[in-house]
Scaffold this motif. Structure first.
Motif, PDB file in Angstrom:
ATOM      1  N   GLY A   1      23.946  -5.004   7.897  1.00 13.45           N
ATOM      2  CA  GLY A   1      22.736  -4.851   8.685  1.00 13.45           C
ATOM      3  C   GLY A   1      22.942  -4.058   9.959  1.00 13.45           C
ATOM      4  O   GLY A   1      22.053  -3.320  10.398  1.00 13.45           O
ATOM      5  N   LEU A   2      24.106  -4.188  10.577  1.00 12.01           N
ATOM      6  CA  LEU A   2      24.391  -3.470  11.822  1.00 12.01           C
ATOM      7  C   LEU A   2      24.520  -1.969  11.615  1.00 12.01           C
ATOM      8  O   LEU A   2      24.546  -1.211  12.589  1.00 12.01           O
ATOM      9  N   LEU A   3      24.596  -1.539  10.351  1.00  9.00           N
ATOM     10  CA  LEU A   3      24.789  -0.111  10.058  1.00  9.00           C
ATOM     11  C   LEU A   3      23.645   0.457   9.224  1.00  9.00           C
ATOM     12  O   LEU A   3      23.752   1.561   8.695  1.00  9.00           O
TER      13      LEU A   3
ATOM     14  N   TYR B   1      16.101   2.003   5.056  1.00  7.69           N
ATOM     15  CA  TYR B   1      16.927   1.223   4.132  1.00  7.69           C
ATOM     16  C   TYR B   1      16.624  -0.268   4.289  1.00  7.69           C
ATOM     17  O   TYR B   1      16.416  -0.981   3.302  1.00  7.69           O
ATOM     18  N   ALA B   2      16.569  -0.733   5.531  1.00  8.29           N
ATOM     19  CA  ALA B   2      16.265  -2.142   5.792  1.00  8.29           C
ATOM     20  C   ALA B   2      14.877  -2.497   5.271  1.00  8.29           C
ATOM     21  O   ALA B   2      14.667  -3.561   4.670  1.00  8.29           O
ATOM     22  N   ARG B   3      13.916  -1.602   5.484  1.00  4.36           N
ATOM     23  CA  ARG B   3      12.549  -1.867   5.029  1.00  4.36           C
ATOM     24  C   ARG B   3      12.499  -1.979   3.503  1.00  4.36           C
ATOM     25  O   ARG B   3      11.801  -2.849   2.949  1.00  4.36           O
ATOM     26  N   ALA B   4      13.245  -1.126   2.822  1.00  4.08           N
ATOM     27  CA  ALA B   4      13.277  -1.184   1.356  1.00  4.08           C
ATOM     28  C   ALA B   4      13.869  -2.512   0.886  1.00  4.08           C
ATOM     29  O   ALA B   4      13.405  -3.103  -0.093  1.00  4.08           O
ATOM     30  N   LEU B   5      14.903  -2.993   1.574  1.00  2.00           N
ATOM     31  CA  LEU B   5      15.492  -4.285   1.213  1.00  2.00           C
ATOM     32  C   LEU B   5      14.482  -5.414   1.382  1.00  2.00           C
ATOM     33  O   LEU B   5      14.314  -6.267   0.500  1.00  2.00           O
ATOM     34  N   PHE B   6      13.806  -5.442   2.523  1.00  3.68           N
ATOM     35  CA  PHE B   6      12.860  -6.515   2.785  1.00  3.68           C
ATOM     36  C   PHE B   6      11.623  -6.412   1.896  1.00  3.68           C
ATOM     37  O   PHE B   6      11.009  -7.426   1.549  1.00  3.68           O
TER      38      PHE B   6
ATOM     39  N   GLU C   1       7.931  -5.782   8.820  1.00 10.62           N
ATOM     40  CA  GLU C   1       8.125  -4.949  10.008  1.00 10.62           C
ATOM     41  C   GLU C   1       8.853  -5.710  11.109  1.00 10.62           C
ATOM     42  O   GLU C   1       9.675  -5.150  11.829  1.00 10.62           O
ATOM     43  N   ALA C   2       8.557  -7.008  11.251  1.00 14.41           N
ATOM     44  CA  ALA C   2       9.253  -7.816  12.258  1.00 14.41           C
ATOM     45  C   ALA C   2      10.736  -7.915  11.921  1.00 14.41           C
ATOM     46  O   ALA C   2      11.598  -7.826  12.812  1.00 14.41           O
ATOM     47  N   ARG C   3      11.057  -8.079  10.641  1.00 20.41           N
ATOM     48  CA  ARG C   3      12.458  -8.160  10.229  1.00 20.41           C
ATOM     49  C   ARG C   3      13.178  -6.835  10.461  1.00 20.41           C
ATOM     50  O   ARG C   3      14.329  -6.810  10.908  1.00 20.41           O
ATOM     51  N   VAL C   4      12.512  -5.735  10.139  1.00 19.70           N
ATOM     52  CA  VAL C   4      13.124  -4.417  10.354  1.00 19.70           C
ATOM     53  C   VAL C   4      13.373  -4.195  11.842  1.00 19.70           C
ATOM     54  O   VAL C   4      14.455  -3.758  12.252  1.00 19.70           O
TER      55      VAL C   4
ATOM     56  N   GLU D   1      34.684  -4.216  11.911  1.00 14.94           N
ATOM     57  CA  GLU D   1      35.271  -3.643  10.702  1.00 14.94           C
ATOM     58  C   GLU D   1      34.402  -4.032   9.515  1.00 14.94           C
ATOM     59  O   GLU D   1      34.216  -5.215   9.226  1.00 14.94           O
ATOM     60  N   ALA D   2      33.860  -3.033   8.831  1.00 13.78           N
ATOM     61  CA  ALA D   2      33.024  -3.263   7.662  1.00 13.78           C
ATOM     62  C   ALA D   2      33.779  -2.816   6.416  1.00 13.78           C
ATOM     63  O   ALA D   2      34.173  -1.654   6.306  1.00 13.78           O
ATOM     64  N   ILE D   3      33.977  -3.744   5.497  1.00 11.39           N
ATOM     65  CA  ILE D   3      34.605  -3.438   4.217  1.00 11.39           C
ATOM     66  C   ILE D   3      33.511  -3.522   3.162  1.00 11.39           C
ATOM     67  O   ILE D   3      32.929  -4.595   2.955  1.00 11.39           O
ATOM     68  N   VAL D   4      33.205  -2.402   2.535  1.00  9.26           N
ATOM     69  CA  VAL D   4      32.103  -2.351   1.578  1.00  9.26           C
ATOM     70  C   VAL D   4      32.619  -1.906   0.218  1.00  9.26           C
ATOM     71  O   VAL D   4      33.560  -1.113   0.121  1.00  9.26           O
ATOM     72  N   HIS D   5      32.010  -2.416  -0.822  1.00  6.70           N
ATOM     73  CA  HIS D   5      32.388  -2.021  -2.171  1.00  6.70           C
ATOM     74  C   HIS D   5      31.657  -0.738  -2.548  1.00  6.70           C
ATOM     75  O   HIS D   5      30.555  -0.464  -2.053  1.00  6.70           O
ATOM     76  N   GLU D   6      32.274   0.050  -3.400  1.00  4.00           N
ATOM     77  CA  GLU D   6      31.648   1.285  -3.855  1.00  4.00           C
ATOM     78  C   GLU D   6      30.250   1.044  -4.409  1.00  4.00           C
ATOM     79  O   GLU D   6      29.356   1.899  -4.278  1.00  4.00           O
ATOM     80  N   ALA D   7      30.040  -0.127  -5.032  1.00  2.00           N
ATOM     81  CA  ALA D   7      28.726  -0.431  -5.594  1.00  2.00           C
ATOM     82  C   ALA D   7      27.628  -0.324  -4.536  1.00  2.00           C
ATOM     83  O   ALA D   7      26.530   0.177  -4.813  1.00  2.00           O
ATOM     84  N   SER D   8      27.911  -0.775  -3.316  1.00  2.00           N
ATOM     85  CA  SER D   8      26.898  -0.744  -2.257  1.00  2.00           C
ATOM     86  C   SER D   8      26.566   0.688  -1.854  1.00  2.00           C
ATOM     87  O   SER D   8      25.456   0.963  -1.394  1.00  2.00           O
ATOM     88  N   LEU D   9      27.525   1.599  -2.027  1.00  4.73           N
ATOM     89  CA  LEU D   9      27.296   2.995  -1.673  1.00  4.73           C
ATOM     90  C   LEU D   9      26.460   3.721  -2.720  1.00  4.73           C
ATOM     91  O   LEU D   9      25.784   4.707  -2.409  1.00  4.73           O
ATOM     92  N   ARG D  10      26.510   3.242  -3.946  1.00  4.59           N
ATOM     93  CA  ARG D  10      25.818   3.929  -5.046  1.00  4.59           C
ATOM     94  C   ARG D  10      24.447   3.336  -5.344  1.00  4.59           C
ATOM     95  O   ARG D  10      23.685   3.905  -6.116  1.00  4.59           O
ATOM     96  N   MET D  11      24.127   2.207  -4.743  1.00  4.91           N
ATOM     97  CA  MET D  11      22.801   1.616  -4.919  1.00  4.91           C
ATOM     98  C   MET D  11      21.751   2.524  -4.265  1.00  4.91           C
ATOM     99  O   MET D  11      21.854   2.830  -3.074  1.00  4.91           O
ATOM    100  N   ARG D  12      20.752   2.926  -5.011  1.00  8.01           N
ATOM    101  CA  ARG D  12      19.722   3.815  -4.470  1.00  8.01           C
ATOM    102  C   ARG D  12      18.576   2.993  -3.882  1.00  8.01           C
ATOM    103  O   ARG D  12      17.428   3.061  -4.334  1.00  8.01           O
ATOM    104  N   VAL D  13      18.926   2.231  -2.880  1.00  7.69           N
ATOM    105  CA  VAL D  13      17.937   1.381  -2.208  1.00  7.69           C
ATOM    106  C   VAL D  13      16.882   2.279  -1.556  1.00  7.69           C
ATOM    107  O   VAL D  13      17.201   3.137  -0.742  1.00  7.69           O
ATOM    108  N   GLY D  14      15.615   2.079  -1.945  1.00  5.98           N
ATOM    109  CA  GLY D  14      14.537   2.881  -1.373  1.00  5.98           C
ATOM    110  C   GLY D  14      14.378   4.243  -1.995  1.00  5.98           C
ATOM    111  O   GLY D  14      13.536   5.033  -1.553  1.00  5.98           O
TER     112      GLY D  14
END
Length: 284
Positions: free
Chosen positions: A123-125, A130-135, A148-151, A170-183
């Protein structure tokens, strides 16, 4: 003053730490109550975070419990001085669920943070889109004003990384999160570009666990490890289907430190991770 119905995570943590000190010293709630001229019920409320306690009483109890850890006692006294309305996230009280505010509170007081995520980015990044698409994808579907309040709240949280002395993140992310076409493709590509820009911040380190890694890392839950001003106040926030959970038992902290250490070990170094993200963004 009546007991609080909904103590914040920090208020609850202050009470929990006082309870730990009392129990380690082998003292009863009745004995603690007698020391500070109150009753046993009030001690129970204090230790549950439902009643406040002043700095002088905390220091008296610490002496009674034989605690000579000055840094810890000073940190607990600092928590006791905090009050509702003091911080920016209090504006969202009654608008968003308390869990959102508790995460803001944790991040604000952090000395360092480490996270591990598999299918979404931290969320910090995140970008607003992207955040709006998640919510927007939450079920049952949220009203537009809550989305909108959450975003807005999530974007304001990010100020912690831009203040004069930000916590190391330090953010450790899996490749899956990079390839998700959120939004969609455009939002996802802009999110990856924002991730690369965030990696340039002095306080931010981003590492990627690629699909090609030969070593499996359990990342089905989003894990955020928040380092407190003293190690005793470290906290783990774990996302769960029924909401976020805060863990602070020594065994839990140790287990998640081991998990994060292992994830770091099998992830790509920061420079290779940036290159990896760049290639995914270019090809999206």
């Amino acid at each position: 003053m009546p007991p609080r119905d909904n103590p914040t995570a920090r208020q609850a943590r202050l009470g929990a730490e006082l309870r730990k000190l009392r129990e380690s010293a082998g003292k009863t709630a009745r004995e603690a109550a007698g020391l500070i001229s109150t009753d046993q019920a009030r001690i129970s409320h204090i230790e549950a975070g439902r009643s406040g306690i002043g700095e002088a009483r905390i220091r008296r109890l610490a002496i009674f419990y034989g605690c000579d850890d000055r840094a810890l006692i000073d940190a607990l006294c600092a928590i006791s001085l905090e009050h509702r309305g003091q911080f920016w996230w209090d504006e969202y009280r009654g608008v968003l669920a308390p869990g959102f505010l508790d995460v803001s509170e944790l991040e604000h007081h952090a000395r360092h943070m480490r996270c591990l995520q598999s299918v979404t980015l931290p969320g910090l990044l995140q970008t607003p889109e992207y955040a709006r698409a998640l919510f927007d994808g939450v079920l049952p579907k949220l009203p537009a004003e809550e989305v909108e309040a959450r975003v807005e709240h999530r974007m304001r949280r990010q100020s912690v990384l831009h203040r004069e002395s930000p916590p190391r993140f330090e953010a450790i992310v899996h490749e899956a999160s990079l390839r998700m076409r959120v939004g969609g493709r455009t939002v996802a590509r802009e999110q990856l570009e924002h991730l690369l820009k965030s990696a340039e911040l002095d306080a931010v380190t981003i590492r990627v666990i690629p699909f090609a890694s030969d070593r499996f890392v359990e990342v089905t839950q989003t894990v955020l490890y928040v380092g407190g001003i003293v190690p005793e106040l470290d906290t783990v926030h774990v996302d769960a289907p029924f909401g976020g959970v805060h863990l602070d038992a020594a065994a839990d902290l140790r287990r998640y430190r081991m998990q994060l250490d292992f994830a770091r070990e099998v992830s790509l170094p920061p420079e290779e991770s940036r290159s990896f993200i760049h290639h995914i963004a270019r090809d999206m």
